[in-house]
Write a protein that holds these residues in place. Structure first.
Motif, mmCIF file in Angstrom:
data_model
loop_
_atom_site.group_PDB
_atom_site.id
_atom_site.type_symbol
_atom_site.label_atom_id
_atom_site.label_comp_id
_atom_site.label_asym_id
_atom_site.label_seq_id
_atom_site.Cartn_x
_atom_site.Cartn_y
_atom_site.Cartn_z
ATOM 1 N N GLY A 494 0.765 -1.242 0.000
ATOM 2 C CA GLY A 494 0.000 0.000 0.000
ATOM 3 C C GLY A 494 0.791 1.284 0.000
ATOM 4 N N ILE A 495 2.092 1.219 -0.316
ATOM 5 C CA ILE A 495 2.931 2.422 -0.336
ATOM 6 C C ILE A 495 3.112 2.864 -1.787
ATOM 7 N N SER A 496 2.838 4.106 -2.077
ATOM 8 C CA SER A 496 2.945 4.617 -3.451
ATOM 9 C C SER A 496 4.406 4.883 -3.821
ATOM 10 N N GLU A 497 4.671 5.059 -5.132
ATOM 11 C CA GLU A 497 6.028 5.346 -5.593
ATOM 12 C C GLU A 497 6.531 6.660 -4.977
ATOM 13 N N ARG A 498 5.652 7.651 -4.888
ATOM 14 C CA ARG A 498 6.053 8.935 -4.303
ATOM 15 C C ARG A 498 6.453 8.763 -2.845
ATOM 16 N N GLU A 499 5.710 7.942 -2.126
ATOM 17 C CA GLU A 499 6.028 7.695 -0.719
ATOM 18 C C GLU A 499 7.311 6.875 -0.574
ATOM 19 N N ILE A 500 7.537 5.960 -1.530
ATOM 20 C CA ILE A 500 8.780 5.175 -1.513
ATOM 21 C C ILE A 500 9.973 6.102 -1.720
ATOM 22 N N ALA A 501 9.827 7.064 -2.636
ATOM 23 C CA ALA A 501 10.904 8.032 -2.866
ATOM 24 C C ALA A 501 11.206 8.804 -1.588
#
Length: 596
Positions: A494-501
């Motif tokens: 449930g973690i978005s790419e933006r949040e991963i960045a």
């Protein structure tokens, strides 16, 4: 004029003339296109010369086609005759005889030409003076000529292995004391042990190139012969990638090391193979070892045992590891490499490397022994410029001994690459101490690709220095095979790419955590036992760095028992004394088990 054949008794000359419209002999007139006139002059004891001429005329294409067919017929007959000789007179099997006769075209041509010369000569001597071949057919004459060569079929056999006719003739003379059946058995055994494993990816050739690349000391005759062997193969199509191919390299092997053909299978080769297997060389790796250093097989078994013991005892290699070190660097058995050992050890001592670390470095990268100390000193000077010296240098070298084999200009390219990202020399030195492997990587093929990978997840280039400083090991990972699956797992929970960045910018070591050993078990405990939302690890990704059993669980159960709610950072970011003081009112941490 073309001179075809001369001897002390006769001379054959062939004259090529233009086409003639007609020639008159007596009352007859002949019309033809003359192509070749052959003049034969013979000297008689009476002191007189006799000359005769033969004319070839008629349709030149028809004559050429007929001649070619005749040649092919003779070659085929000669091939069958050679096979028969090998079966009947030498005692080879039908399969071996056929293989040899079918793969020695130049030898066959030489025999056919010899038969023709013999026929011409005997035609001038007269039937009464013919040397035992009167009444023989072409097939019998071929066998007669093969016997006259006196090599017992060895030339044909050696050519069938891929040797040129001249090399085959030379080697046939060299091994004249060996019978062809015994020689054939030796060759089969040599092929079996030298090409015992598959080398579809050309790995043996890659090892050979690496050994050559890092050799910078005076060498002995055995290594020189090995290099000459490599150079012969490198000059052929496919180069050293074909070193492990029996069809491509066997001929060059026996050309470079003809003494192999004189070894006894039972007394020399098999005892050596048994010894190599006894020190840990697997049978499927035996060929790699021997191809990289064929002189091993040429030495006496007792002498090779002594060399192995002398080489490996110096670096404290136990018996079970002997084969591993030998496979990494077969040249360690050469006298020149063994003599260089003392120079390498002295150099390491001068750079504050402990004996234990020296042994470890050489066992990991024995190619160091082929490098001159002066070459290594050039690399040390460049490392020293980054502030890495004395004890710090002594720790870098054991971590990555092959760094000393790099070319200074290649090393400086990586330094410039890191400086281009915004690092000062001192920080570059710190990165070197932590992860020296980075400085042996290709910028285009490895380092730059990792940065491009980060940008795919929305990480800005301005954050690269922070990310790399905290976790430089990321630069040496295989991004697609290692890092990408970890990031995909984070997206699955449930973690978005933006949040991963964001997580990467805040705590870049998360890029190195195993899914099964770290990410999954800690995340499941977070949501199932702690009942916290996913956003908690987005805000505090360092959560994954703490031990689940020694830190996360004990502190969670303590807080739960006291009905204390806090953030992950508040729970885990404090040391034991701070945690106890803030949440327990005590001077030390009291643990609480799940069952209490």
């Amino acid at each position: 004029m073309e001179l075809l054949h001369t001897s002390c008794y006769f001379e054959t000359q062939t004259l090529i003339s233009p086409s003639l419209q007609s020639c008159k002999f007596g009352s007859n007139s002949l019309f033809f296109s003359l192509r070749r006139v052959t003049l034969l002059s013979a000297y008689h004891h009476s002191g007189r010369f006799s000359v005769s001429a033969s004319f070839q005329h008629g349709d030149s294409n028809l004559s050429s086609n007929s001649s070619q067919k005749n040649h092919e017929d003779h070659a085929s007959l000669a091939q069958n005759s050679i096979a028969e000789f090998l079966r009947r007179d030498i005692g080879l099997s039908e399969a071996d005889s056929d293989f040899i006769s079918e793969n020695c075209p130049k030898y066959t041509r030489m025999i056919v030409e010899g038969v023709r010369d013999l026929e011409e000569w005997n035609s001038w001597k007269g039937s009464g003076e013919a040397e035992g071949i009167e009444g023989l057919g072409f097939k019998e004459k071929v066998i007669y000529m093969v016997k006259q060569k006196g090599d017992g079929g060895k030339v044909a056999f050696l050519e069938s292995l891929g040797l040129s006719l001249s090399s085959a003739m030379y080697l046939a003379h060299y091994v004249s004391s060996e019978s062809l059946p015994i020689l054939l058995d030796k060759v089969k055994y040599l092929k079996e042990i030298f090409f015992s494993g598959s080398d579809e990816k050309g790995l043996v050739g890659k090892y050979a190139r690496r050994m050559m690349l890092y050799l910078s000391i005076p060498i002995d005759e055995d290594v020189q012969q090995t290099l000459s062997f490599f150079e012969k193969i490198e000059a052929r199509r496919g180069g050293l990638d074909m070193l492990g191919s029996v069809d491509a390299s066997f001929r060059y092997l026996i050309e470079s090391f003809p003494r192999l053909l004189l070894l006894s299978e039972e007394n020399d080769m098999k005892p050596m193979v048994e010894f190599l297997e006894s020190i840990g060389i697997p049978k499927y790796c035996l060929g790699k070892l021997l191809l990289l250093y064929p002189p091993i097989l040429l030495g006496k078994t007792e002498e090779i045992k002594r060399r192995v013991a002398a080489a490996l005892e110096k670096v404290s290699v136990v018996n079970k590891d002997s084969g591993k070190v030998l496979l990494k660097y077969p040249w360690i058995l050469s006298t020149s490499i063994q003599e260089n050992y003392s120079h390498i050890v002295s150099f390491f001592y001068s750079e504050s490397v402990l004996k234990m670390d020296i042994d470890h470095a050489i066992k990991r990268w024995p190619l160091l022994l082929g490098c001159s100390a002066s070459n290594m000193e050039m690399m040390v000077k460049e490392i020293d410029k980054l502030g890495v010296r004395d004890k710090r240098m002594g720790k870098v070298i054991p971590k990555m001994p092959q760094l000393l084999l790099c070319k200074p200009q290649e090393f400086l390219k990586v330094v410039c690459f890191l400086e281009g990202l915004g690092f000062q020399k001192e920080i570059v030195g710190q990165i070197l101490c932590r992860c020296p492997e980075i400085f042996g990587c290709s910028i285009d093929k490895t380092l730059q690709k990792k940065l491009i990978f980060l940008t795919r997840f929305g990480v800005s280039t301005t954050h690269f220095p922070r990310i790399i400083k905290k976790y430089p090991e990321f630069l040496i990972y295989d991004a697609d095979k290692t890092v990408l699956p970890r990031l995909k797992y984070l997206m699955e929970i449930g973690i978005s790419e933006r949040e991963i960045a964001f997580m990467i910018r805040k705590f870049s070591p998360i890029l190195g955590y195993s899914i099964d050993k770290v990410l999954r078990p800690k995340f499941e405990f977070l949501v199932n036992s702690m009942e916290k939302p996913v956003r908690e690890v987005i805000e505090y990704p360092r959560y994954f760095s703490y031990s689940l059993e020694k830190r996360i669980k004990p502190r969670f159960w303590v807080l739960k028992g006291r009905n204390i709610e806090c953030t992950l950072q508040e729970m885990l970011g404090k040391n034991d004394e701070e945690f106890a003081a803030d949440f327990l009112g005590l001077g030390e941490l009291q643990t609480h088990s799940e069952t209490s």
